[in-house]
Design a protein around this motif. Structure first.
Motif, mmCIF file in Angstrom:
data_model
loop_
_atom_site.group_PDB
_atom_site.id
_atom_site.type_symbol
_atom_site.label_atom_id
_atom_site.label_comp_id
_atom_site.label_asym_id
_atom_site.label_seq_id
_atom_site.Cartn_x
_atom_site.Cartn_y
_atom_site.Cartn_z
ATOM 1 N N ARG A 52 23.339 24.317 4.984
ATOM 2 C CA ARG A 52 24.692 24.355 4.426
ATOM 3 C C ARG A 52 25.079 22.997 3.819
ATOM 4 O O ARG A 52 25.613 22.934 2.714
ATOM 5 N N SER A 53 24.786 21.922 4.535
ATOM 6 C CA SER A 53 25.243 20.597 4.105
ATOM 7 C C SER A 53 24.320 19.985 3.057
ATOM 8 O O SER A 53 23.112 20.242 3.036
ATOM 9 N N HIS A 176 40.197 20.901 -5.176
ATOM 10 C CA HIS A 176 39.767 21.982 -4.295
ATOM 11 C C HIS A 176 40.710 23.180 -4.353
ATOM 12 O O HIS A 176 40.339 24.279 -3.949
ATOM 13 N N HIS A 182 34.265 26.277 -5.959
ATOM 14 C CA HIS A 182 34.349 25.844 -4.566
ATOM 15 C C HIS A 182 34.317 27.055 -3.631
ATOM 16 O O HIS A 182 35.051 28.031 -3.837
ATOM 17 N N ASN A 186 34.962 25.925 2.267
ATOM 18 C CA ASN A 186 34.952 24.488 2.001
ATOM 19 C C ASN A 186 36.321 24.019 1.515
ATOM 20 O O ASN A 186 36.739 22.892 1.829
ATOM 21 N N ASN A 190 37.973 21.186 3.765
ATOM 22 C CA ASN A 190 38.311 19.920 3.122
ATOM 23 C C ASN A 190 39.807 19.656 3.199
ATOM 24 O O ASN A 190 40.231 18.508 3.361
ATOM 25 N N LYS A 206 34.348 17.851 9.340
ATOM 26 C CA LYS A 206 35.131 19.004 8.918
ATOM 27 C C LYS A 206 35.515 19.906 10.088
ATOM 28 O O LYS A 206 36.663 20.338 10.199
ATOM 29 N N PHE A 231 31.502 28.669 7.800
ATOM 30 C CA PHE A 231 30.790 27.400 7.676
ATOM 31 C C PHE A 231 29.509 27.381 8.506
ATOM 32 O O PHE A 231 28.598 26.588 8.233
ATOM 33 N N ARG A 235 25.119 28.835 2.653
ATOM 34 C CA ARG A 235 26.042 28.957 1.514
ATOM 35 C C ARG A 235 25.974 30.334 0.875
ATOM 36 O O ARG A 235 26.990 30.892 0.456
#
Length: 267
Positions: A52-53, A176, A182, A186, A190, A206, A231, A235
């Protein structure tokens, strides 16, 4: 062979060989011009999620580094030449003189986005990029940047001024909220991190920021909980969140950041 990483055991196990190779290539390419390499983003904040990151890395070089050396880094560090095991690599190269002083500019020599889930892009003209991303990253770097190689982070990079930082956070919230591309989770997370910074004066991971906001804002807790569940997924499998709820939350975030920015302006 001696490991080039300062503290490999503190890094996610999935990334250790990759970051070792990245530092080796940066050192080979820059030679004596290399000042520092450090991780920011989710690695620095202790919330890296594999699959994911992104991997966020900052490279700081001597001001005398030849432009061709920087251009060659964009090739040698790009995926798949250097295979990135994460969702992507976001790497920024700065001149040491630039990052030694607070600035509201992007100011990079190279901004490289690459990886399996990121479109390959190498920019050498910082005036073409929105500055807020870099201002926030330098703030996170100064607070918790994870040194990979070279001189200690706080000896190399200065934090932005509070005025410039809050302006950058507000611009980030607008991006965002209104920007394309986006993920909804996220956007929400964020937003939580932005409000958490306004309340605590520190950058939080986060998930930790989301838990803080969910605890104090009961009306938004279901949305934040859904964002946290999403999350946890790759993705490509992110959950759809109600658009109206996300927009309502982001409007609330913007109001909180605007209030904090006004308070900073009055100081």
């Amino acid at each position: 062979m001696t490991c080039l990483l300062v503290d490999p055991q503190s890094l996610p196990i999935e990334l250790r060989p990759y970051l070792e190779d990245l530092v080796q290539r940066a050192r080979a390419g820059c030679g004596s011009h290399l000042v520092s390499v450090f991780a920011v983003g989710s690695i620095a904040l202790g919330d890296y999620r594999h699959g994911r990151s992104d991997v966020d890395v900052t490279v700081v070089v001597d001001p005398a580094v030849p432009a061709q050396v920087v251009r060659e880094l964009a090739v040698t560090l790009a995926h798949p030449t250097l295979h990135c095991p994460a969702a992507g690599l976001e790497l920024v190269v700065y001149d040491a003189d630039f990052v030694a002083r607070p600035s509201d500019r992007a100011g990079y020599l190279l901004d490289l986005n690459t990886g399996a889930l990121l479109p390959n892009r190498a920019s050498f003209d910082s005036t073409r990029s929105p500055a807020f991303w870099y201002v926030i990253d330098r703030s996170i770097a100064h607070q918790t940047g994870r040194l990979l190689h070279g001189a200690p982070v706080r000896q190399v990079i200065a934090p932005p001024t509070r005025r410039d930082l809050f302006a950058a956070i507000l611009t980030s919230v607008r991006e965002h909220t209104d920007g394309a591309g986006h993920l909804a989770d996220n956007q929400v997370l964020n937003g939580c991190r932005s409000v958490a910074y306004c309340r605590t004066g520190s950058w939080l991971a986060k998930r930790r920021a989301a838990q803080l906001i969910a605890t104090s804002e009961a009306d938004f807790q279901p949305l934040i909980d859904s964002a946290l569940r999403s999350f946890e997924r790759p993705r490509s499998a992110a959950l759809a969140l109600p658009t109206a709820d996300v927009q309502s939350f982001m409007a609330w975030v913007r109001e909180r950041v605007e209030e904090a920015a006004e308070t900073t302006a009055d100081q």
